[in-house]
Write a protein that holds these residues in place. Structure first.
Motif, PDB file in Angstrom:
ATOM      1  N   VAL B 664       0.829  -1.208   0.000  1.00  0.00           N
ATOM      2  CA  VAL B 664       0.000   0.000   0.000  1.00  0.00           C
ATOM      3  C   VAL B 664       0.863   1.257   0.000  1.00  0.00           C
ATOM      4  N   ASN B 667       0.808   4.239  -2.854  1.00  0.00           N
ATOM      5  CA  ASN B 667      -0.127   5.361  -2.933  1.00  0.00           C
ATOM      6  C   ASN B 667      -0.324   6.056  -1.597  1.00  0.00           C
ATOM      7  N   LEU B 668       0.669   5.886  -0.736  1.00  0.00           N
ATOM      8  CA  LEU B 668       0.613   6.665   0.504  1.00  0.00           C
ATOM      9  C   LEU B 668       1.372   7.982   0.316  1.00  0.00           C
ATOM     10  N   PRO B 669       1.081   8.954   1.163  1.00  0.00           N
ATOM     11  CA  PRO B 669       1.717  10.253   0.983  1.00  0.00           C
ATOM     12  C   PRO B 669       3.200  10.210   1.358  1.00  0.00           C
ATOM     13  N   ALA B 750     -11.553  -8.867  11.195  1.00  0.00           N
ATOM     14  CA  ALA B 750     -10.560  -7.958  10.621  1.00  0.00           C
ATOM     15  C   ALA B 750     -10.419  -8.228   9.131  1.00  0.00           C
ATOM     16  N   GLY B 753     -13.233  -6.831   7.310  1.00  0.00           N
ATOM     17  CA  GLY B 753     -13.057  -5.380   7.269  1.00  0.00           C
ATOM     18  C   GLY B 753     -12.085  -4.973   6.183  1.00  0.00           C
ATOM     19  N   VAL B 754     -10.954  -5.639   6.172  1.00  0.00           N
ATOM     20  CA  VAL B 754      -9.939  -5.322   5.169  1.00  0.00           C
ATOM     21  C   VAL B 754     -10.508  -5.526   3.767  1.00  0.00           C
ATOM     22  N   LEU B 757     -13.040  -2.894   2.860  1.00  0.00           N
ATOM     23  CA  LEU B 757     -12.400  -1.594   2.617  1.00  0.00           C
ATOM     24  C   LEU B 757     -11.742  -1.572   1.251  1.00  0.00           C
ATOM     25  N   LEU B 758     -11.179  -2.702   0.881  1.00  0.00           N
ATOM     26  CA  LEU B 758     -10.513  -2.745  -0.422  1.00  0.00           C
ATOM     27  C   LEU B 758     -11.516  -2.713  -1.553  1.00  0.00           C
ATOM     28  N   LEU B 760     -14.617  -1.559  -1.441  1.00  0.00           N
ATOM     29  CA  LEU B 760     -15.603  -0.476  -1.357  1.00  0.00           C
ATOM     30  C   LEU B 760     -15.430   0.503  -2.507  1.00  0.00           C
ATOM     31  N   ARG B 761     -16.529   0.753  -3.196  1.00  0.00           N
ATOM     32  CA  ARG B 761     -16.482   1.754  -4.254  1.00  0.00           C
ATOM     33  C   ARG B 761     -16.887   3.089  -3.662  1.00  0.00           C
ATOM     34  N   LEU B 762     -16.050   4.055  -3.830  1.00  0.00           N
ATOM     35  CA  LEU B 762     -16.391   5.369  -3.287  1.00  0.00           C
ATOM     36  C   LEU B 762     -17.465   6.016  -4.128  1.00  0.00           C
ATOM     37  N   GLU B 766     -17.927  11.330  -2.179  1.00  0.00           N
ATOM     38  CA  GLU B 766     -16.842  11.091  -1.241  1.00  0.00           C
ATOM     39  C   GLU B 766     -15.490  11.335  -1.894  1.00  0.00           C
TER      40      GLU B 766
END
Lengths: 117, 768
Positions: B664, B667-669, B750, B753-754, B757-758, B760-762, B766
């Motif tokens: 990940v 695409n993290l800052p 968990a 959840g993971v 989250l992966l 999930l379409r925004l 949002e």
């Protein structure tokens, strides 16, 4: 050896706390992981360390007889490692997701509710 | 009895369901409830008149001594009759007054709820249930005052009223609990026998203070009176019902009820006389300056409540008798005036008394009711008010040394009250009818019959006092005095000082009425004192309280995770340091330590370097890699010290974590340096201190002997009981199998959840 481990545990704790106090979410997670490692080592050390005697009963006998490493802390730590992995995995994905939405990993900017987004 | 008390709650509970059906003309059907209750309570009159009291017990929380004990005596009966009687009229009146209102059903719900709470309040013998009903009246009053919830003023007033009465309610609860503590009983009837004990108890003053706070806030005594004029924002039926006839009299009821328990003591009498006296004068003078009809009535109500408190404070037989009569007198004429005001407001759209006159020509029956009420208020014979006022003067005149002062205060108050009554009851109806009101017509009989009934009663009781003398008033006085009094109400007492005083009052009031014309100028003069009025002062206090609370909250709950962590850690560090350096002597038992081998030392050194790298690196990748190295080093330590299972787990988990992080990562800052040097140093210090303390703690714990009983159990039984040779594994999957299963569940959650989250379409909103 215990003395060195004690110092390392202190270091891990200090590093973990320091990272948790940073504003970046990524650092927060790293801090949490470090803290978790420190705690695991702490429990391990407090169960007393024994060299070369894993708590496994050898083929010939039915009970653990002589000096052996304490199995209880080991069982505890094993659970802790696995659970903390669950937490870490979830947190890492959450950061990724949150970053996609709010475009920052600065905790201070995540302070607001949706209206500022 | 329980049913009769709780029926209002039942009705209120039904209304959301059946409300839609009754919203139209059928709403008057709801009035059946108070009417039935009124008749039910009327049936107690013969018994009560013979000196009987009724007692009903329903268990609620018997373990705590909290039960629905209902006790019906003269005082309760008078109040129940007022509540249900005026309640019936108000219910009927409302059906026309708020005809077609969107929330009519809701309004009736609140009203029914209030009626029940009030009935419960005056019937409760248990002081804890009394308190509960007391608070319920405050709450239903809150809803009723804020009924026009789209008006800001209305919301504000309801909040103020709830704040003041609720605040007083808490005092009352404390007082009740103390009373229970002192006497060991929560029953008023039982308390009456223990007056001696209570009077001599060191807590007596405190109890007195607490009960007074409850009563004064509820009955709008100075300096807590200001919520009542605000409460006039409520629809007029509410003002009539709650804020003149019943709820505000709850404080009076409380004082009257507790007179046999707490009364007849210097503190009790003096406090009540002073507070009641100040209130009656202050409010009466205020009433003179008002222009708004409801404002006039509100202040004159406060004044009348002051008179009642004052009379209870005098505490003589005469005074308590006068109080019993005056409760009824006031309820009758004040409710009438309020209802009339509602009609005027409803028909003309204004309540400004300076603009109203001559309405007699268009609504004569209303005018008759109003004028009769004003006469009763003024105490002009042959009204019931005349009787009431005579009794008041009788009481003040016979009060020893202070008789003159008290009498003068009473006379002044009554002059102002008379003026206020005339202003509200007579002024709008006589004189010339302004042109704009010529087209007005009489409202529905549902609206003008109720005030006429009340006003009529005010005269009938005056002319024929024997109707209510022994059946109603005597038992009331008996309940307050706790003995059987001997008296007869009569209109004519012969030529006496009292009669002279009455004449002075009437003359003075009439004089004032002809001299003083209500105008904006007068109102302006009165409002000049606003900044030093109790209302402004208390509001200022609440503002200070609010800003302090905000400040404290801002410091403690600032929304920054790191400050919470800092606070927790600082506290913990101080505590730990204190304990470590104070209570424990530190030493290292070198004899017991295991030896250091070179490769272990190297592993630990690598670990230390990695930790430093993780913390100080500017690159995220380096941090994650260093973290991985730390994990592997720990894995090695596990391996060295006989924990192969741990080593394996640590190895796989650490690998997975690093992979996940790297995956990940892209695409993290960027790894930003967000904090300044100062905070870094501060955090560093805290972290080092805490880490050091943990090290010391560990050292200390290592010196303690270890309890190995549990380990020994597992070591012995792993194979014999569970047929496993790896003890750690046996513990996890067998001895503590259920724990492990829960752990698996946690991990699955968990994982879900993971995964979600992966996946999930925004939504587009949002993403922005």
């Amino acid at each position: 050896m215990e003395l060195l481990l004690v110092i390392i545990i202190g270091l891990l704790y200090a590093a973990g706390i320091y990272m948790m106090l940073r504003r970046s979410l990524v650092k927060l997670i790293i801090g949490l992981i470090l803290l978790g490692n420190g705690a695991n080592l702490l429990i391990f050390l407090l169960g007393r360390i024994v060299k070369g005697k894993p708590p496994i009963i050898d083929d010939a006998s039915y009970v653990l007889a002589e000096i052996y490493a304490d199995p209880v802390p080991q069982a505890l730590i094993l659970t802790a490692i696995v659970i903390s992995f669950g937490l870490q995995a979830f947190a890492i994905i959450l950061i990724k997701r949150a970053y996609k939405v709010v475009k920052t990993d600065d905790l201070d900017e995540m302070n607001a509710t949706d209206e500022d987004l | 009895m329980l049913l009769s008390v709780l029926s209002g709650f039942l009705l209120a509970a039904c209304l959301p369901v059946i409300g839609k059906q009754i919203k139209g003309n059928l709403s008057i059907l709801l009035s059946a409830l108070p009417v039935i209750l009124f008749i039910y309570f009327l049936s107690f009159i013969p018994g009560v008149a013979n000196g009987e009291t009724y007692h009903f017990t329903y268990n609620w929380v018997p373990q705590l001594g909290i039960n629905f004990d209902f006790h019906l005596d003269g005082l309760s009966l008078l109040f129940t009759l007022l509540i249900t009687g005026i309640g019936s009229l108000v219910f009927i009146y409302t059906s026309s007054y708020l005809k077609g209102h969107v929330y009519l059903d809701r309004f009736y719900g609140y009203l029914a709820m209030f009626m029940s709470s009030m009935l419960g309040l005056v019937l409760s013998d248990n002081i804890i249930t009394l308190f509960i009903f007391w608070e319920l009246t405050s709450i239903s009053s809150f809803f009723l005052i804020g009924f026009n919830n789209d008006s800001e003023a209305s919301r504000k007033s309801s909040l103020l009223a709830l704040g003041i009465t609720g605040f007083g309610g808490l005092f009352l609860l404390a007082g009740m609990i103390l009373l229970g503590y002192v006497t060991g009983s929560y029953s008023i009837v039982e308390l009456m026998g223990q007056t001696e004990l209570i009077h001599n108890h060191p807590y007596f003053v405190l109890i007195l203070f607490l009960v007074f706070m409850g009563a004064f806030t509820k009955s709008a005594q100075f300096p807590f009176h200001f919520w009542l004029p605000g409460a006039m924002k409520a629809p007029t039926p509410v003002s009539t019902y709650l804020h003149s006839a019943t709820m505000v009299k709850a404080g009076i009821y409380l004082l009257a009820r507790f007179t046999p328990v707490l009364g007849n003591h210097e503190y009790w009498n003096t406090t009540l006389i002073i507070i009641g006296g100040v209130t009656m004068l202050y409010a009466a003078i205020h009433a003179v300056f008002r222009l708004d009809l409801k404002g006039i009535l509100a202040y004159s109500t406060i004044s009348a409540l002051g008179v009642l408190v004052f009379l209870i404070g005098l505490g003589t037989d005469d005074a308590l008798l006068a109080a019993s009569v005056f409760i009824l007198v006031h309820a009758l004429y004040k409710a009438t005036l309020f209802l009339v005001t509602g009609i005027i407001d409803h028909e003309t759209g204004t309540r400004d008394v300076s603009q109203l006159s001559g309405l007699n020509k268009v609504m004569l029956p209303v005018g008759i009711a109003a004028i009769l009420a004003a006469i009763s208020n003024a105490g002009i014979p042959p009204s019931f008010g005349f009787l009431g006022k005579d009794l008041i003067y009788e009481a003040t005149l016979h009060y020893g040394d202070w008789a003159i002062v008290l009498t003068v205060a009473a006379v002044l108050t009554n002059i102002c009250l008379l003026f206020a009554g005339f202003l509200a009851g007579i002024k709008p109806f006589i004189g010339k009818l302004p042109q704009k009101y010529e087209k007005l017509h009489l409202p529905s009989p549902l609206m003008y019959i109720p005030p006429m009934i009340l006003a009529g009663l005010g005269i009938v009781f005056g002319v024929l006092p024997m109707i209510i003398d022994s059946p109603l008033i005597k038992p009331v006085a008996a309940a307050i005095l706790n003995t059987s009094p001997d008296f007869h109400l009569a209109l004519w007492h012969g030529w006496s000082v009292v009669l002279l005083l009455s004449t002075i009052t009437i003359g003075g009031g009439l004089g004032l009425y002809f001299i003083l014309k209500p105008s904006e100028g007068l109102l302006a003069k009165a409002t000049r004192f606003e900044p030093i009025s109790p209302m402004s002062i208390i509001l200022r206090c609440t503002r200070i309280f609010e800003s302090t609370a905000k400040g404290v909250t801002y410091v403690l709950q600032n929304g920054y995770l790191r400050y919470y962590v800092i606070a927790i850690l600082t506290f913990l560090s101080v505590l730990l340091a204190y304990k470590i350096f104070k209570g424990i002597d530190l030493y290292v038992n070198f004899g017991k330590l295991t030896e250091i081998t070179l490769y272990e030392a190297i592993v630990l050194a690598i670990m230390a370097v990695s930790i430093v790298f993780t913390v100080f690196t500017r690159s995220r990748l380096v941090a994650v890699a260093a973290m991985g190295i730390i994990g592997y080093s720990i894995c090695l330590i596990f391996l060295f010290y006989s924990a192969p299972d741990l080593a394996m787990t640590q190895f796989s988990i650490d690998t997975l974590t690093v992979i996940l992080f790297v995956l990940v990562l892209y695409n993290l800052p960027k790894y930003l340096k967000l904090s300044d040097t100062g905070s870094r140093v501060r955090d560093g210090m805290l972290a080092l201190i805490f880490g050091g303390l943990i090290s010391l703690l560990t050292l200390e714990v290592l010196n303690e002997p270890l309890e190995r009983e549990i380990s020994a159990y597992y070591a012995e039984n792993a194979y014999t009981l569970a047929k496993g040779k790896n003890v750690v594994n046996v513990i996890l999957v067998d001895f503590r199998g259920a724990d492990t299963m829960v752990e698996i569940i946690v991990l699955s959650i968990a994982a879900i959840g993971v995964f979600s989250l992966l996946k999930l379409r925004l939504k587009s909103i949002e993403k922005e």
